[in-house]
Design a protein around this motif. Sequence first.
Motif, mmCIF file in Angstrom:
data_model
loop_
_atom_site.group_PDB
_atom_site.id
_atom_site.type_symbol
_atom_site.label_atom_id
_atom_site.label_comp_id
_atom_site.label_asym_id
_atom_site.label_seq_id
_atom_site.Cartn_x
_atom_site.Cartn_y
_atom_site.Cartn_z
ATOM 1 N N ALA A 155 43.198 35.151 -4.858
ATOM 2 C CA ALA A 155 42.198 35.868 -5.039
ATOM 3 C C ALA A 155 40.866 34.943 -5.153
ATOM 4 C CB ALA A 155 42.150 37.052 -6.186
ATOM 5 N N VAL A 156 39.972 35.280 -4.584
ATOM 6 C CA VAL A 156 38.598 34.614 -4.545
ATOM 7 C C VAL A 156 37.446 35.528 -4.720
ATOM 8 C CG1 VAL A 156 37.091 32.741 -3.442
ATOM 9 C CG2 VAL A 156 39.673 32.475 -3.107
ATOM 10 N N VAL A 157 36.546 35.162 -5.593
ATOM 11 C CA VAL A 157 35.237 36.041 -5.617
ATOM 12 C C VAL A 157 34.267 35.168 -5.706
ATOM 13 C CG1 VAL A 157 33.998 37.524 -7.096
ATOM 14 C CG2 VAL A 157 36.466 37.865 -6.843
ATOM 15 N N ALA A 158 33.310 35.100 -4.703
ATOM 16 C CA ALA A 158 32.271 34.189 -4.425
ATOM 17 C C ALA A 158 30.785 35.167 -4.667
ATOM 18 C CB ALA A 158 32.301 33.631 -3.047
ATOM 19 N N ALA A 159 29.933 34.419 -5.260
ATOM 20 C CA ALA A 159 28.497 34.939 -5.373
ATOM 21 C C ALA A 159 27.431 33.968 -5.125
ATOM 22 C CB ALA A 159 28.294 35.324 -6.699
ATOM 23 N N SER A 160 26.555 34.357 -4.281
ATOM 24 C CA SER A 160 25.365 33.399 -3.839
ATOM 25 C C SER A 160 24.133 33.886 -4.617
ATOM 26 C CB SER A 160 25.280 33.491 -2.467
ATOM 27 O OG SER A 160 24.778 34.732 -1.893
ATOM 28 N N VAL A 176 27.906 38.966 -2.579
ATOM 29 C CA VAL A 176 29.338 38.949 -3.273
ATOM 30 C C VAL A 176 30.305 39.325 -2.378
ATOM 31 C CG1 VAL A 176 30.771 39.695 -5.120
ATOM 32 C CG2 VAL A 176 28.208 39.585 -5.411
ATOM 33 N N THR A 177 31.180 38.286 -2.092
ATOM 34 C CA THR A 177 32.481 38.629 -1.127
ATOM 35 C C THR A 177 33.703 38.174 -1.949
ATOM 36 O OG1 THR A 177 32.468 35.973 -0.529
ATOM 37 C CG2 THR A 177 31.192 37.497 0.725
ATOM 38 N N TYR A 178 34.634 38.880 -1.471
ATOM 39 C CA TYR A 178 36.166 38.563 -2.023
ATOM 40 C C TYR A 178 37.229 38.034 -0.857
ATOM 41 C CZ TYR A 178 37.560 43.128 -0.541
ATOM 42 O OH TYR A 178 37.813 44.416 -0.078
ATOM 43 N N ASP A 179 38.209 37.614 -1.372
ATOM 44 C CA ASP A 179 39.463 37.253 -0.503
ATOM 45 C C ASP A 179 40.547 37.447 -1.121
ATOM 46 O OD1 ASP A 179 41.455 35.998 1.095
ATOM 47 O OD2 ASP A 179 40.384 34.250 1.727
ATOM 48 N N LEU A 180 41.597 38.511 -0.890
ATOM 49 C CA LEU A 180 42.687 38.944 -1.507
ATOM 50 C C LEU A 180 43.662 38.536 -0.634
ATOM 51 C CD1 LEU A 180 41.437 42.066 -3.479
ATOM 52 C CD2 LEU A 180 41.147 39.702 -4.153
ATOM 53 N N SER A 181 44.742 37.988 -1.080
ATOM 54 C CA SER A 181 45.868 37.995 -0.437
ATOM 55 C C SER A 181 47.276 37.677 -1.367
ATOM 56 C CB SER A 181 45.971 36.573 0.523
ATOM 57 O OG SER A 181 45.809 35.226 -0.125
ATOM 58 N N GLY A 182 48.338 37.940 -0.683
ATOM 59 C CA GLY A 182 49.528 37.977 -1.390
ATOM 60 C C GLY A 182 50.890 37.296 -0.335
ATOM 61 N N VAL A 183 51.922 36.843 -1.039
ATOM 62 C CA VAL A 183 52.860 36.398 -0.076
ATOM 63 C C VAL A 183 54.309 36.736 -0.909
ATOM 64 C CG1 VAL A 183 54.402 34.739 1.210
ATOM 65 C CG2 VAL A 183 51.725 34.583 1.125
ATOM 66 N N GLY A 184 55.418 37.410 -0.141
ATOM 67 C CA GLY A 184 56.604 37.614 -0.585
ATOM 68 C C GLY A 184 57.639 36.953 0.041
ATOM 69 N N ALA A 185 58.841 36.664 -0.618
ATOM 70 C CA ALA A 185 59.779 35.887 0.034
ATOM 71 C C ALA A 185 61.118 36.681 -0.122
ATOM 72 C CB ALA A 185 59.858 34.622 -0.476
ATOM 73 N N PHE A 186 61.934 36.633 0.895
ATOM 74 C CA PHE A 186 63.245 37.620 0.783
ATOM 75 C C PHE A 186 64.080 37.016 1.743
ATOM 76 C CE2 PHE A 186 60.051 39.591 3.668
ATOM 77 C CZ PHE A 186 60.648 39.872 4.875
ATOM 78 N N GLU A 187 65.105 36.284 1.357
ATOM 79 C CA GLU A 187 66.425 35.758 1.967
ATOM 80 C C GLU A 187 65.987 35.055 3.072
ATOM 81 O OE1 GLU A 187 69.004 38.800 2.796
ATOM 82 O OE2 GLU A 187 69.466 39.224 0.755
ATOM 83 N N GLY A 188 64.829 34.090 2.926
ATOM 84 C CA GLY A 188 64.462 33.437 4.038
ATOM 85 C C GLY A 188 63.297 33.873 5.110
ATOM 86 N N GLY A 189 62.809 35.154 4.823
ATOM 87 C CA GLY A 189 61.778 35.820 5.463
ATOM 88 C C GLY A 189 60.604 35.786 4.467
ATOM 89 N N LEU A 190 59.345 35.756 4.832
ATOM 90 C CA LEU A 190 58.225 35.626 4.361
ATOM 91 C C LEU A 190 57.253 36.895 4.839
ATOM 92 C CD1 LEU A 190 57.343 31.843 5.028
ATOM 93 C CD2 LEU A 190 58.100 33.220 2.602
#
Length: 213
Positions: A120-125, A130-144
């Motif tokens: 997660a990134v929150v930026a302010a100028s 104000v902007t945000y960038d949210l991301s996530g990754v999960g793994a399962f038996e070789g898969g993403l």
Amino acid sequence: MLFRSKDLEKAPKDLLGKDYDTQNSLKIKAKACDNKITTEIGSSSTKLTCEMPPVGGATMQKFSVSTKDDLSYEMEADNMLVDGLMVKFSTAETVGKGFQGPDKLTFDYQQKNDQYSAHAVVAASPSDIVTYDLSGVGAFEGGLFGLQLLGSKDKPLSGANAALGYSTSDLSVVMKTNKMFTGANVFGQYKLDGSTTLAMKVADRKSTRLNSS
């Protein structure tokens, strides 16, 4: 270690898109105090990095000052609040004009067994953007599986994309949607041997491209 959602296709994308660097440069690096203070002097910037002792279970990974163009400051700490959480704050200032931003606060969480991670990134100028960038990754038996959401104070959801992939020691294939699921790209990479790697990109409504190294 898992990647951020936007980095799932990074390896084949770099192989396809990056050319060899033929520019000449000089970089000098010196360490002191048991490698806890590092000074890097390059052709266009100077960077000073200091590692701090642990405080309350959290490790102050680094505090750095860079002089490329203007002054920028960065502070990074591991295991803040919970194990596996890295927190980083960065800001910049223009000489004679003070802090111009944007100020960025970054959170990266990595589960110990690498089954999932979050970013997660929150930026302010100074102009109050104000902007945000949210991301996530999960793994399962070789898969993403990855998901990324982008937005701002004025537009809560300005972008979204998802990625689905499969990875082994020699082969990786990732399909990633474009902004707001308007299309998809497929990236692939295969290691033939220790010195040869093939990369492929199939873009929505575009031609296939192959490259190797």
